[in-house]
Design an enzyme around this catalytic site. Structure first.
Site, mmCIF file in Angstrom:
data_model
loop_
_atom_site.group_PDB
_atom_site.id
_atom_site.type_symbol
_atom_site.label_atom_id
_atom_site.label_comp_id
_atom_site.label_asym_id
_atom_site.label_seq_id
_atom_site.Cartn_x
_atom_site.Cartn_y
_atom_site.Cartn_z
ATOM 1 N N ASP A 134 2.911 -5.749 -16.057
ATOM 2 C CA ASP A 134 1.731 -6.845 -15.267
ATOM 3 C C ASP A 134 1.252 -8.280 -15.435
ATOM 4 O O ASP A 134 1.322 -9.689 -15.197
ATOM 5 C CB ASP A 134 0.358 -5.938 -15.452
ATOM 6 C CG ASP A 134 -0.734 -6.441 -15.059
ATOM 7 O OD1 ASP A 134 -0.389 -7.229 -13.670
ATOM 8 O OD2 ASP A 134 -1.813 -6.911 -15.139
ATOM 9 N N CYS A 188 5.260 0.025 7.379
ATOM 10 C CA CYS A 188 4.443 0.235 8.109
ATOM 11 C C CYS A 188 4.133 -0.507 9.673
ATOM 12 O O CYS A 188 3.054 -0.472 10.014
ATOM 13 C CB CYS A 188 3.568 -1.810 7.526
ATOM 14 S SG CYS A 188 2.980 -1.998 5.634
ATOM 15 N N CYS A 194 -5.215 -3.181 6.736
ATOM 16 C CA CYS A 194 -5.169 -4.076 5.737
ATOM 17 C C CYS A 194 -5.333 -5.177 6.128
ATOM 18 O O CYS A 194 -6.749 -5.976 5.718
ATOM 19 C CB CYS A 194 -4.222 -4.023 4.797
ATOM 20 S SG CYS A 194 -2.321 -4.226 5.366
ATOM 21 N N CYS A 240 -10.439 -5.293 -5.965
ATOM 22 C CA CYS A 240 -10.829 -4.799 -4.189
ATOM 23 C C CYS A 240 -9.806 -3.715 -4.607
ATOM 24 O O CYS A 240 -9.106 -3.857 -4.465
ATOM 25 C CB CYS A 240 -10.867 -5.831 -4.422
ATOM 26 S SG CYS A 240 -11.627 -5.281 -2.094
ATOM 27 N N ASP A 241 -10.401 -2.334 -3.775
ATOM 28 C CA ASP A 241 -9.917 -2.005 -3.108
ATOM 29 C C ASP A 241 -9.150 -1.750 -1.152
ATOM 30 O O ASP A 241 -8.400 -0.325 -1.344
ATOM 31 C CB ASP A 241 -9.796 -0.088 -3.807
ATOM 32 C CG ASP A 241 -10.233 0.075 -5.107
ATOM 33 O OD1 ASP A 241 -8.386 -0.789 -5.565
ATOM 34 O OD2 ASP A 241 -10.489 0.223 -5.899
#
Length: 386
Positions: A134, A188, A194, A240-241
């Site tokens: 990360d 996708c 999304c 946020c998911d």
């Protein structure tokens, strides 16, 4: 050294220590990523949390001389909380995103990487490695995509066939010339759920994110949240998911493979009002082990204030008034004043006027003025309805 055999041994060892997916790629430069990063930077779409040197982000050999390959790993995390507490009118709750459930994933993945490094170095004294998760220079997602862990979806998340996008990523650069794996195909199709669902329009194009508009980024900032986003974060305290939960490829994906990643419901969905008065020590004791605590308590408290305004929780008005008058931080004082106006109880008009009269910080003063205007507008609306 038999590199093919070592790769197979490493794969088996990774499984034995709880790595859910492992992939391999070359240490070649990430040329297409470089072009994207330059474009994102020119558009002002980067978050500012990234490594600022683009060359380091795309050139593994700058990070480990004689690098030959990169080992990418993924660990699946839960998408559903067992026994999740519910908000009530008198006890409103906030929410931490799934990537902040359980033990800080940075620590979990570093432990796995340390074990993998030790395993490789036990095989040959000349083996060199450099690992990151990360916060390292490389893009975890770019490495994972090229190593065949998953594909980069329209929401910019690495999505795996097995676990969806609910995976943590990390990588290890090494001087071992491991045979690269094959990237997997995009799944996708024509779906744009999304992009359609993003609360702030941060997904400006398929696979292109304006981080400055992303709620995940915005909840981590420490200043005043821009007006246009305040009513969009809802009760989110960190992250946020939305772009993950609406993804059809994530349907039914919920894996509880690592006990340390299981969320404590009272931490993942905490009561909002107690957060307003939480001390630094209490915050560290309760939230210090989760990744969502890395920016300290100030952003979480600011977001809790906004969440109470979102719920129009009048029971929080005494606590918000206390913050507006006495908190030493202008961001908290000003945000509390805005929230008081948003909740809309005319009985607090005098408190806002008192706060405005004594406020010295110009930004906080502006927020108090906004609160006064919101309260006036709320009163006019109520009069019009009566």
């Amino acid at each position: 050294m038999n590199v093919y055999q070592l790769k197979e041994e490493l794969i088996e060892y990774a499984k034995s220590i709880g790595v859910d997916k492992i992939g391999f790629t070359t240490a070649d430069t990430f040329d297409s990523l470089k072009d994207r990063l330059i474009l994102q930077e020119s558009l002002g779409y980067l978050s500012g949390f990234e490594e600022p040197d683009i060359e380091k982000r795309v050139t593994p050999k700058l990070l480990l001389p004689k690098a030959k390959s990169i080992v990418a790993i993924a660990l699946a995390y839960p998408s559903r909380m067992k026994d999740a507490p519910r908000s009530t009118r008198t006890e409103r709750r906030g929410i931490f995103c799934r990537a902040s459930w359980g033990k800080d994933y940075h620590d979990v993945l570093r432990e796995k990487l340390d074990l993998l490094e030790d395993f490789l170095k036990s095989k040959h004294e000349d083996i060199r490695t450099k690992s990151m998760v990360d916060t390292g220079e490389l893009s975890d997602r770019a490495v994972a995509e090229r190593a065949g862990i998953g594909f980069s979806a329209k929401n910019c998340m690495i999505t795996t066939p097995e676990y969806g996008s609910y995976v943590y990523l990390a990588e290890m650069i090494t001087n071992i010339p491991f045979e690269p794996d094959v990237p997997i195909e995009d799944m996708c199709g024509s779906c744009t759920k999304c992009l359609d669902a993003c609360p702030t329009g941060a997904l400006v194009n398929p696979g292109q994110l304006n981080a400055q508009r992303c709620i995940s980024f915005l909840t981590q900032t420490k200043g005043f949240l821009p007006d246009e986003f305040r009513t969009k974060i809802g009760n989110r305290l960190y992250g946020c998911d939305t772009c993950q939960t609406v993804c059809p490829l994530n349907k039914g994906k919920d894996f509880h493979l690592h006990p340390e990643m299981e969320p404590d419901p009272e931490i993942a969905k905490p009561l909002l009002k107690p957060l307003l008065a939480i001390s630094n020590r209490e915050f560290k004791e309760k939230f210090g082990h989760v990744s969502g605590s890395w920016r300290g308590k100030k952003p979480i408290q600011r977001n809790a204030i906004l969440a109470l305004a979102h719920f129009k929780d009048a029971s929080a008005l005494p606590e918000l008034t206390e913050l507006m008058h006495k908190d030493p931080r202008p961001v908290i004082r000003g945000t509390a004043a805005w929230a008081i106006g948003k909740i809309g109880d005319p009985a607090y008009a005098e408190e806002l006027e008192k706060a405005l009269e004594k406020e010295k910080d110009e930004e906080a003063k502006l927020e108090i003025e906004k609160g006064i205007e919101l309260l006036k507008a709320s009163g006019m609306t109520k009069q019009g309805l009566s």
